[in-house]
Design an enzyme around this catalytic site. Sequence first.
Site, PDB file in Angstrom:
ATOM      1  CG  MET A   5      28.798 -46.052  13.224  1.00 19.66           C
ATOM      2  SD  MET A   5      28.765 -44.862  14.594  1.00 19.66           S
ATOM      3  CE  MET A   5      30.149 -45.429  15.573  1.00 19.66           C
ATOM      4  NE  ARG A   6      34.013 -46.047   5.192  1.00 18.31           N
ATOM      5  CZ  ARG A   6      32.916 -46.238   4.499  1.00 18.31           C
ATOM      6  NH1 ARG A   6      32.155 -45.202   4.180  1.00 18.31           N
ATOM      7  NH2 ARG A   6      32.540 -47.442   4.122  1.00 18.31           N
TER       8      ARG A   6
END
Length: 678
Positions: free
Chosen positions: A274-275
């Site tokens: 999700m970065r």
Amino acid sequence: MSTPFPFTAVVGQDDLRLALLLNAVSPAVGGVLVRGEKGTAKSTAVRALSALMPALDVVTGCRFSCDPGSPDPACPDGPHEPGAFETRPARMVELPVGASEDRLVGALDIERALAEGVKAFEPGLLADAHRGILYVDEVNLLHDHLVDLLLDAAAMGASYVEREGVSVRHAARFLLVGTMNPEEGELRPQLLDRFGLTVEVAASREPDQRVEVVRRRLAYDDDPDAFAARWADEEGAVRRRIVAARELLPSVRLGDGALRQIAATCAAFEVDGMRADIVMARTAVALAAWAGRTDVLAEDVRQAALLALPHRRRRNPFDAPGLDEDKLDETLEQFGGQDDEDPDPDPDGPGGGDGGEPPRSDGDGPRGEDDARSEPGEGAEGPGNAADGTPQDGGSGAGERSAAPAAEPFRTKVLSVPGIGEGAAGRRSRARTEHGRTTGARRPRGTLTKLHLAATVTAAAPHQRERGRTGRGLVVRRDDLRQATREGREGNLVLFVVDASGSMAARQRMGAVKGAVLSLLLDAYQRRDKVGLVTFRGTSADVALPPTSSVDAAAVRLESLPTGGRTPLAAGLLRAHDVLRVERLRDPARRALVVVVTDGRATGGPEPVALAGRAARLFAAEGIASVVVDCESGPVRLGLAGRLAGELGGTAVTLEELRADSIAGLVRDVQGTSRRTA
């Protein structure tokens, strides 16, 4: 201090300048990794950015640059009294490639510990860089453990030091900028992901732009101060715009429609984790603030994707960074228009104001999912080859076949050099290193680099009375100092010697061989090795790739490797021996591992078998570690590769045994005795 080259005087490199400015507006974006060939103003632009950063108010006397408005309650120099502060420029701290861990994170102040008997923390570069810029030139050459410490601090905004009786935590929020030349090796994918944005830079091919670059550089070199003065107005305008964008940033609204576009884009390009979503969101907000707007538009999301996603799509080090812009536009269009509150697009684009529209990412043009590795076409079979692939002509071009595509790579066994070396830090073979587990202490040879405190105190303690000690401090002399000896892992030079002759030319067989070599290259990449590639076919051997840290360059050479002709095994071994001799002069501490990929046949030149045997025994006589990957196939096997391994003083493995999941075991140490063993 010399006058830096003005940021606004850098010609071209629009993506690079935009990425740096967005991080200056919002350091939460996560920094910039600048990839590109040498001589493309990477370092110049980064150093010039520091002059644009707004000045800072810092607590007077604080070594950790605490903000007087909200000082760090856990600051090692605290607690701070209110009111005392000073204003100074933002710092740009450079982290040298050869820096030690102590220099980066700080350590016990040895001088005060020995002289005064007190524990005192000596700050490192992370403390110096707090609220400023931390710049790492050639970040791909930085030791892995330093990269891990650096990126962990960047992600957490703090540095934690637990060592030698010191327990310290201090704030470490900085703009992280790294530059690298991909030809010298890649960063691991998990480390690439820790940089917020990545920009690919290249020299312009436009003559007029190149002329302007030279003209400005010559003018700067003749009189830096006068040149900087001519750009003072432009520099001031950008500095004021950064301040205005910082003030506007908290007011920027990231609507649900833009968030859906961000999520859909990351999902469409199959980005791990999700970065990427978070970085894209922060970048889009910074773009809106830079444009002077309070709403994030689709153009902001598009530009954020071009800066934040390309390096996160790499599945292995041989995939070039890139993004299919047509696919990006389709995704944005499909998921656009779902936030009714979003205003109409700004006709000036996300660049707005005096900055203009942010440029499209240069890169190498649109790149689709299937473009990561091109496959050569299926050429006609050479007339000189029999059905079994054996050449009928001794010429180097006779019976030549087009390059066969490599089979799918696999995880390989660990091939390591025996003994204990002292080479560059890596992950392959045992070595005495500056980092790793402490195994003992010794008197320093030359400059003391890592003090073994307990051993030093033990050596000095019996002599305190005769040295007249009266206070708390320990009286220590040079003869008492002890160097800590540590054992870790080193990177080696893995030199591939690949048989490309007609006996290897069956397309399915050569594809399997290339897949095996590609797998070993992946392993070398993960273990931080240098690699080289020697090929032999026809009547001679060639150095397809001199030793380099860029394993993807070796993969490119391997992919286009044609086959055909006789098997000059001796020529291949002698050429490899020459490569090692030269490399030993350049880097004597790096031990070599020779990987010969062949079926063991020798058919080129006079007395080919005897000559190959004599060449192989040169490696054995010098203790060069070697392994032979036996590519012989079929129901009847001659065992020539095993015989060659014996003459090399090494070991032989089949293609099947090379796989890490084979039943032959998980680790294979290369036989033979290295010249630099314990």
